[in-house]
Design an enzyme around this catalytic site. Structure first.
Site, mmCIF file in Angstrom:
data_model
loop_
_atom_site.group_PDB
_atom_site.id
_atom_site.type_symbol
_atom_site.label_atom_id
_atom_site.label_comp_id
_atom_site.label_asym_id
_atom_site.label_seq_id
_atom_site.Cartn_x
_atom_site.Cartn_y
_atom_site.Cartn_z
ATOM 1 N N ILE A 12 21.934 10.674 -83.699
ATOM 2 C CA ILE A 12 22.429 11.457 -84.827
ATOM 3 C C ILE A 12 22.274 10.698 -86.144
ATOM 4 O O ILE A 12 21.849 11.270 -87.155
ATOM 5 C CB ILE A 12 23.923 11.845 -84.606
ATOM 6 C CG1 ILE A 12 24.091 12.636 -83.292
ATOM 7 C CG2 ILE A 12 24.475 12.629 -85.800
ATOM 8 C CD1 ILE A 12 23.335 13.937 -83.192
ATOM 9 N N CYS A 140 27.427 19.245 -80.539
ATOM 10 C CA CYS A 140 26.258 20.148 -80.571
ATOM 11 C C CYS A 140 26.565 21.503 -79.930
ATOM 12 O O CYS A 140 26.254 22.551 -80.499
ATOM 13 C CB CYS A 140 25.073 19.473 -79.882
ATOM 14 S SG CYS A 140 25.487 18.664 -78.322
ATOM 15 N N HIS A 194 34.726 22.798 -73.955
ATOM 16 C CA HIS A 194 33.978 23.332 -75.103
ATOM 17 C C HIS A 194 34.748 24.425 -75.848
ATOM 18 O O HIS A 194 34.759 24.473 -77.077
ATOM 19 C CB HIS A 194 32.614 23.842 -74.640
ATOM 20 C CG HIS A 194 31.819 22.771 -73.945
ATOM 21 N ND1 HIS A 194 31.889 22.572 -72.580
ATOM 22 C CD2 HIS A 194 31.006 21.834 -74.435
ATOM 23 C CE1 HIS A 194 31.122 21.542 -72.255
ATOM 24 N NE2 HIS A 194 30.573 21.074 -73.367
ATOM 25 N N HIS A 220 20.152 22.234 -74.591
ATOM 26 C CA HIS A 220 21.157 22.969 -73.830
ATOM 27 C C HIS A 220 20.776 24.458 -73.895
ATOM 28 O O HIS A 220 20.091 24.890 -74.821
ATOM 29 C CB HIS A 220 22.546 22.894 -74.467
ATOM 30 C CG HIS A 220 23.041 21.528 -74.787
ATOM 31 N ND1 HIS A 220 23.282 20.573 -73.836
ATOM 32 C CD2 HIS A 220 23.405 20.969 -75.977
ATOM 33 C CE1 HIS A 220 23.772 19.483 -74.424
ATOM 34 N NE2 HIS A 220 23.847 19.696 -75.719
HETATM 35 P P1 NAD Z 1 23.679 6.936 -79.950
HETATM 36 O O1 NAD Z 1 24.138 6.048 -78.848
HETATM 37 O O2 NAD Z 1 22.307 7.510 -79.904
HETATM 38 O O3 NAD Z 1 23.835 6.199 -81.349
HETATM 39 C C1 NAD Z 1 24.971 5.469 -81.703
HETATM 40 C C2 NAD Z 1 24.519 4.206 -82.405
HETATM 41 O O4 NAD Z 1 25.654 3.531 -82.940
HETATM 42 C C3 NAD Z 1 23.812 3.219 -81.458
HETATM 43 O O5 NAD Z 1 22.601 2.833 -82.076
HETATM 44 C C4 NAD Z 1 24.799 2.051 -81.352
HETATM 45 O O6 NAD Z 1 24.159 0.811 -81.180
HETATM 46 C C5 NAD Z 1 25.465 2.143 -82.715
HETATM 47 N N1 NAD Z 1 26.751 1.457 -82.823
HETATM 48 C C6 NAD Z 1 27.730 1.294 -81.887
HETATM 49 N N2 NAD Z 1 28.772 0.611 -82.408
HETATM 50 C C7 NAD Z 1 28.451 0.351 -83.709
HETATM 51 C C8 NAD Z 1 29.115 -0.323 -84.766
HETATM 52 N N3 NAD Z 1 30.301 -0.865 -84.580
HETATM 53 N N4 NAD Z 1 28.487 -0.401 -85.956
HETATM 54 C C9 NAD Z 1 27.269 0.149 -86.164
HETATM 55 N N5 NAD Z 1 26.593 0.787 -85.191
HETATM 56 C C10 NAD Z 1 27.174 0.882 -83.981
HETATM 57 O O7 NAD Z 1 24.772 8.088 -80.053
HETATM 58 P P2 NAD Z 1 24.573 9.550 -80.627
HETATM 59 O O8 NAD Z 1 24.014 10.413 -79.553
HETATM 60 O O9 NAD Z 1 23.865 9.482 -81.936
HETATM 61 O O10 NAD Z 1 26.086 10.002 -80.808
HETATM 62 C C11 NAD Z 1 26.829 9.640 -81.951
HETATM 63 C C12 NAD Z 1 27.960 10.633 -82.122
HETATM 64 O O11 NAD Z 1 27.391 11.934 -82.311
HETATM 65 C C13 NAD Z 1 28.913 10.771 -80.929
HETATM 66 O O12 NAD Z 1 30.190 11.066 -81.398
HETATM 67 C C14 NAD Z 1 28.342 11.964 -80.175
HETATM 68 O O13 NAD Z 1 29.303 12.601 -79.374
HETATM 69 C C15 NAD Z 1 27.905 12.837 -81.339
HETATM 70 N N6 NAD Z 1 26.862 13.809 -81.005
HETATM 71 C C16 NAD Z 1 25.798 13.487 -80.235
HETATM 72 C C17 NAD Z 1 24.843 14.430 -79.919
HETATM 73 C C18 NAD Z 1 23.686 14.146 -79.028
HETATM 74 O O14 NAD Z 1 23.182 15.050 -78.377
HETATM 75 N N7 NAD Z 1 23.211 12.936 -78.955
HETATM 76 C C19 NAD Z 1 24.948 15.732 -80.452
HETATM 77 C C20 NAD Z 1 26.027 16.035 -81.304
HETATM 78 C C21 NAD Z 1 26.973 15.065 -81.563
#
Ligand code: NAD
Length: 347
Positions: A12, A140, A194, A220
């Site tokens: 994201i 999402c 959800h 999805h």
């Molecule tokens: P991700 O694991 O792809 O990315 C998260 C990033 O944050 C990683 O690169 C990790 O190394 C980094 N990180 C962790 N701790 C950190 C810190 N202290 N400082 C800086 N960086 C740090 O995760 P994502 O899929 O992008 O999900 C992020 C959020 O978005 C979550 O809350 C998730 O539920 C939400 N989300 C994800 C999706 C999806 O499908 N991937 C969709 C909608 C919402």
């Protein structure tokens, strides 16, 4: 110019940063990364300033030779807002720091709702988020459900919703989650979370959901029944969806596609960055109206990108740059090149 820091540069975060660079009223100040890996190198190469959370990470960057712009604490002193896109639960740990620096924060759906003053979807409750310090952009699947429900509720009166969610098992890069060979009851006890999450934005709505995780990484897909208070025709519903922002109708027969794999290929062929589909894809042939009041349809959701436009709108609402939700949606969507109406026939 409003300066925004993106913390967490994964699925994201990197898309959020990309989207921010395309807005004329918001500037990407930099991103926060923990490790000097390929995405840090690519960020620096594309001119993005990379910050790190602490001294330990600073040393790792210096040792690896990847240019680092400074510490998170320094960056927070110079920005107006943060998009926190760290994994669920991590954002909450940094909230105190955001409070200390007086910066607004947009959290993601993996955080519990009480991390923020409002759970958000601009089609449903933009005005509630105006001027708030902490906003949570819902996940999402919840974003997809809300886009549909609030678009229909604008013209009709939604009474109740039932939905079955077929979830992707993992994002394409998440090799640690696979291989999977199962349909996972997600969770076995019904209803799934959800519907509960939708109610963080629409507390009045009667909604129940069930979810299954399946071995795919692309998208999805939801089967939805929306029960309305008044009688409508199929043509009425199609007309509303056709005119709703962030929803695109996909003609399976006309395009020769009837799967998420083929839909993903269409989007890649359209030249979308990273193969992203910000729009909610409603399969046109699936739209069915029974006895005037029950709307059934199937929709597909590109989980990696659907929440990106919502994050941009959340910033505009938090910073009160734009008081009108529709205008914010329009600015965001024009900058990101979203299409409306019918996929390919309208772009
Ligand atoms: P991700 O694991 O792809 O990315 C998260 C990033 O944050 C990683 O690169 C990790 O190394 C980094 N990180 C962790 N701790 C950190 C810190 N202290 N400082 C800086 N960086 C740090 O995760 P994502 O899929 O992008 O999900 C992020 C959020 O978005 C979550 O809350 C998730 O539920 C939400 N989300 C994800 C999706 C999806 O499908 N991937 C969709 C909608 C919402």
């Amino acid at each position: 110019m409003i300066k925004v820091l993106v913390k967490g540069y994964g699925t994201i975060g990197k898309r959020g940063a990309w989207a921010l660079r395309r807005q004329s009223d918001l500037t990407l100040y930099g991103v926060v990364k923990r490790r000097p890996d390929y995405s840090a190198i690519l960020a620096v190469k594309s001119g993005i300033d990379v910050y790190v959370p602490g001294e330990e990470e600073l040393r790792a960057f210096e040792e690896s030779g990847v240019r680092v712009a400074g510490l998170l604490d320094d960056a927070l002193g110079r920005v107006d807002a943060v998009v926190d896109a760290t994994p669920g639960g991590v954002g909450r740990k940094y909230k105190g720091l955001y409070v200390k620096h007086g910066v607004k924060a947009v959290f993601q759906g993996g955080e519990a709702p009480d991390v923020a003053q409002v759970s958000f979807n601009p089609l449903c409750n933009y005005s509630e988020a105006l001027g708030k310090d902490f906003i949570r952009v819902v996940s999402c699947n919840t974003t997809a459900l809300l886009r549909l429900i609030c678009s229909l509720n604008r013209y009709f009166t939604v009474d109740r919703v039932r939905a079955v969610i077929v979830r992707r098992g993992a994002d394409p890069k998440e090799v640690r989650r696979g291989p999977i060979n199962a349909i996972v009851l997600n969770p076995p006890k019904l209803p799934s979370h959800h519907g509960v999450d939708v109610k963080t934005v629409l507390p009045w709505l009667d909604i129940q959901t069930a979810a299954f995780a399946v071995p795919t990484t692309l998208m999805h897909t939801h089967f939805i029944q929306v029960f309305l208070k008044e009688g409508v025709t199929r043509e009425d519903v199609v007309r509303v969806l056709e005119g709703s922002p962030r929803i695109v109708l996909v003609g399976a027969e006309a395009l020769g596609v009837s799967s998420t794999a083929e839909l993903a290929e269409v989007i890649r062929d359209m030249g979308r960055a990273r193969g992203d589909m910000y729009e909610l894809a409603v399969w046109e042939e699936s739209v069915t109206v029974i006895d005037g009041r029950e709307v059934m349809l199937t929709q597909s959701v590109h989980q990696e990108s659907i929440v990106v436009p919502e994050n941009v709108d959340a910033l505009r609402a938090a910073l009160s740059i734009e008081k009108d939700g529709e205008r914010s949606i329009n600015i965001t969507d024009t900058a990101l090149g979203l299409v409306g109406g019918w996929l390919l026939w309208s772009s």
